[in-house]
Structures are given as C-alpha cells and as structure tokens.
Scaffold this motif. Structure first.
Motif, PDB file in Angstrom:
ATOM      1  N   ARG A 150       0.845  -1.196   0.000  1.00 59.19           N
ATOM      2  CA  ARG A 150       0.000   0.000   0.000  1.00 59.19           C
ATOM      3  C   ARG A 150       0.877   1.241   0.000  1.00 59.19           C
ATOM      4  O   ARG A 150       1.908   1.259   0.655  1.00 59.19           O
ATOM      5  CB  ARG A 150      -0.899   0.009   1.235  1.00 59.19           C
ATOM      6  CG  ARG A 150      -1.805   1.220   1.353  1.00 59.19           C
ATOM      7  CD  ARG A 150      -2.797   1.049   2.501  1.00 59.19           C
ATOM      8  NE  ARG A 150      -2.146   0.980   3.802  1.00 59.19           N
ATOM      9  CZ  ARG A 150      -1.877   2.036   4.557  1.00 59.19           C
ATOM     10  NH1 ARG A 150      -2.167   3.238   4.128  1.00 59.19           N
ATOM     11  NH2 ARG A 150      -1.312   1.890   5.739  1.00 59.19           N
ATOM     12  N   ASN A 192       1.211   4.999   1.151  1.00 59.08           N
ATOM     13  CA  ASN A 192       0.652   5.904   2.148  1.00 59.08           C
ATOM     14  C   ASN A 192       0.562   7.309   1.554  1.00 59.08           C
ATOM     15  O   ASN A 192      -0.466   7.713   1.040  1.00 59.08           O
ATOM     16  CB  ASN A 192       1.513   5.860   3.402  1.00 59.08           C
ATOM     17  CG  ASN A 192       0.871   6.608   4.552  1.00 59.08           C
ATOM     18  OD1 ASN A 192      -0.333   6.835   4.541  1.00 59.08           O
ATOM     19  ND2 ASN A 192       1.662   6.990   5.520  1.00 59.08           N
ATOM     20  N   ASP A 198       5.936   7.275   0.421  1.00 57.64           N
ATOM     21  CA  ASP A 198       5.916   6.588   1.716  1.00 57.64           C
ATOM     22  C   ASP A 198       4.998   5.376   1.543  1.00 57.64           C
ATOM     23  O   ASP A 198       3.809   5.551   1.288  1.00 57.64           O
ATOM     24  CB  ASP A 198       5.374   7.546   2.764  1.00 57.64           C
ATOM     25  CG  ASP A 198       5.200   6.904   4.123  1.00 57.64           C
ATOM     26  OD1 ASP A 198       4.493   7.482   4.964  1.00 57.64           O
ATOM     27  OD2 ASP A 198       5.748   5.800   4.340  1.00 57.64           O
ATOM     28  N   TYR A 241       4.135   0.877   2.145  1.00 54.32           N
ATOM     29  CA  TYR A 241       4.249  -0.356   2.921  1.00 54.32           C
ATOM     30  C   TYR A 241       4.508  -1.521   1.974  1.00 54.32           C
ATOM     31  O   TYR A 241       3.843  -1.666   0.942  1.00 54.32           O
ATOM     32  CB  TYR A 241       2.968  -0.628   3.698  1.00 54.32           C
ATOM     33  CG  TYR A 241       2.770   0.260   4.896  1.00 54.32           C
ATOM     34  CD1 TYR A 241       2.141   1.497   4.767  1.00 54.32           C
ATOM     35  CD2 TYR A 241       3.188  -0.140   6.161  1.00 54.32           C
ATOM     36  CE1 TYR A 241       1.943   2.310   5.864  1.00 54.32           C
ATOM     37  CE2 TYR A 241       2.991   0.672   7.262  1.00 54.32           C
ATOM     38  CZ  TYR A 241       2.370   1.886   7.113  1.00 54.32           C
ATOM     39  OH  TYR A 241       2.177   2.691   8.203  1.00 54.32           O
ATOM     40  N   SER A 261       4.422  -4.555   3.439  1.00 56.71           N
ATOM     41  CA  SER A 261       3.505  -5.482   4.091  1.00 56.71           C
ATOM     42  C   SER A 261       2.733  -4.663   5.122  1.00 56.71           C
ATOM     43  O   SER A 261       2.878  -3.442   5.169  1.00 56.71           O
ATOM     44  CB  SER A 261       4.263  -6.628   4.761  1.00 56.71           C
ATOM     45  OG  SER A 261       5.004  -6.136   5.868  1.00 56.71           O
ATOM     46  N   THR A 262       1.980  -5.301   5.974  1.00 61.02           N
ATOM     47  CA  THR A 262       1.209  -4.544   6.959  1.00 61.02           C
ATOM     48  C   THR A 262       2.106  -3.857   7.981  1.00 61.02           C
ATOM     49  O   THR A 262       1.693  -2.909   8.633  1.00 61.02           O
ATOM     50  CB  THR A 262       0.223  -5.463   7.694  1.00 61.02           C
ATOM     51  OG1 THR A 262       0.941  -6.563   8.279  1.00 61.02           O
ATOM     52  CG2 THR A 262      -0.826  -6.008   6.734  1.00 61.02           C
ATOM     53  N   VAL A 263       3.337  -4.326   8.098  1.00 62.92           N
ATOM     54  CA  VAL A 263       4.224  -3.749   9.131  1.00 62.92           C
ATOM     55  C   VAL A 263       5.523  -3.185   8.565  1.00 62.92           C
ATOM     56  O   VAL A 263       6.232  -2.454   9.251  1.00 62.92           O
ATOM     57  CB  VAL A 263       4.553  -4.798  10.219  1.00 62.92           C
ATOM     58  CG1 VAL A 263       3.290  -5.216  10.959  1.00 62.92           C
ATOM     59  CG2 VAL A 263       5.244  -6.006   9.601  1.00 62.92           C
ATOM     60  N   ARG A 264       5.860  -3.527   7.344  1.00 63.57           N
ATOM     61  CA  ARG A 264       7.149  -3.096   6.798  1.00 63.57           C
ATOM     62  C   ARG A 264       6.959  -1.855   5.941  1.00 63.57           C
ATOM     63  O   ARG A 264       6.430  -1.921   4.828  1.00 63.57           O
ATOM     64  CB  ARG A 264       7.796  -4.212   5.986  1.00 63.57           C
ATOM     65  CG  ARG A 264       9.224  -3.888   5.601  1.00 63.57           C
ATOM     66  CD  ARG A 264       9.864  -5.036   4.863  1.00 63.57           C
ATOM     67  NE  ARG A 264      11.193  -4.680   4.383  1.00 63.57           N
ATOM     68  CZ  ARG A 264      11.890  -5.405   3.521  1.00 63.57           C
ATOM     69  NH1 ARG A 264      11.376  -6.527   3.050  1.00 63.57           N
ATOM     70  NH2 ARG A 264      13.080  -5.005   3.139  1.00 63.57           N
ATOM     71  N   ARG A 265       7.410  -0.755   6.507  1.00 66.64           N
ATOM     72  CA  ARG A 265       7.215   0.554   5.879  1.00 66.64           C
ATOM     73  C   ARG A 265       8.548   1.089   5.417  1.00 66.64           C
ATOM     74  O   ARG A 265       9.570   0.928   6.083  1.00 66.64           O
ATOM     75  CB  ARG A 265       6.591   1.506   6.895  1.00 66.64           C
ATOM     76  CG  ARG A 265       6.248   2.882   6.379  1.00 66.64           C
ATOM     77  CD  ARG A 265       5.561   3.681   7.471  1.00 66.64           C
ATOM     78  NE  ARG A 265       5.206   5.028   7.064  1.00 66.64           N
ATOM     79  CZ  ARG A 265       4.568   5.899   7.861  1.00 66.64           C
ATOM     80  NH1 ARG A 265       4.220   5.532   9.081  1.00 66.64           N
ATOM     81  NH2 ARG A 265       4.290   7.101   7.413  1.00 66.64           N
TER      82      ARG A 265
END
Length: 120
Positions: free
Chosen positions: A30, A32, A98, A100, A102-106
């Motif tokens: 995704r 941001n 900016d 992602y 994955s859900t946590v890797r930004r």
C-alpha cells in the motif's frame, strides 16, 4: 524491491503547463503518502505538494492555485499538474513515496528527479 520512475519534465514557456508522473513498481502492499519536492540551483529543497492515502493535500504557498497533486492508487502512480508556470518554478522535481511492503514493513523511496525549466 521498489522503484520509482519519474517522467514529464522539460522546457516550457512561462504560462505553460506540464504534468509530472511518478510510478512506483515492485512488491507494494500500500502507498501511504506521495510528495513532490523541488530543488532549484543554489537553493534548498522544498516541499511542493503532498497527498495522503485519504486524498488530503497540502501545497507550498508559492504554488497554490497553480499546481494540483493527484494519485491513481490502481496504478501506484502520483501526478503533479503544473499550470501557469513561472521562471521561478525552474528546478529539479523529485517525488517521494511513503509506502508499505507489508502490513508492518514501511519504507520511503525517492524518484530520480526530473528537470523542469521555465523560460522563454
């Protein structure tokens, strides 16, 4: 893993228009926010415009009413429509994404820059 490809810069006369594109490719979960920055010769980099995932935008005072930032989430692409260009808009423009993986890797990525020259 993630690459940004900028396009759309060039030479334009004062009062003219250009549209910059910034396409992100790779394993993107995704995006941001997408921002456009510019750096003119001898000057510091400045934020030109930014758009969030929700579509909220903000602009530098110097470009309000002339530039429009937008995004196409399906294409992972951001745009900067620049109208009524002035010589003082001459700069190298960089997109900043900016995102992602994955859900946590930004992470954050910068485009290679595209030169916009406004001159008669």
């Amino acid at each position: 893993q993630v690459q940004l490809a900028e396009s759309g810069g060039g030479l334009v006369q004062p009062g003219g228009s250009l549209r910059l594109s910034c396409a992100a490719s790779g394993s993107i979960f995704r995006i941001n926010a997408i921002g456009w920055y510019r750096q003119a010769p001898g000057k510091e980099s400045e934020l030109v415009a930014r758009i969030t995932s929700g579509g909220n935008t903000n602009y530098a005072d110097s470009v309000k009413g002339r530039f429009t930032i937008s995004r196409d989430n399906a294409k992972n692409t951001g745009y900067l429509q620049m109208n009524s260009l002035k010589p003082e808009d001459t700069a190298v423009y960089y997109c900043n994404v900016d995102l992602y993986l994955s859900t946590v890797r930004r992470l954050e990525r910068w485009g290679q820059g595209t030169l916009v020259t406004v001159s008669s």
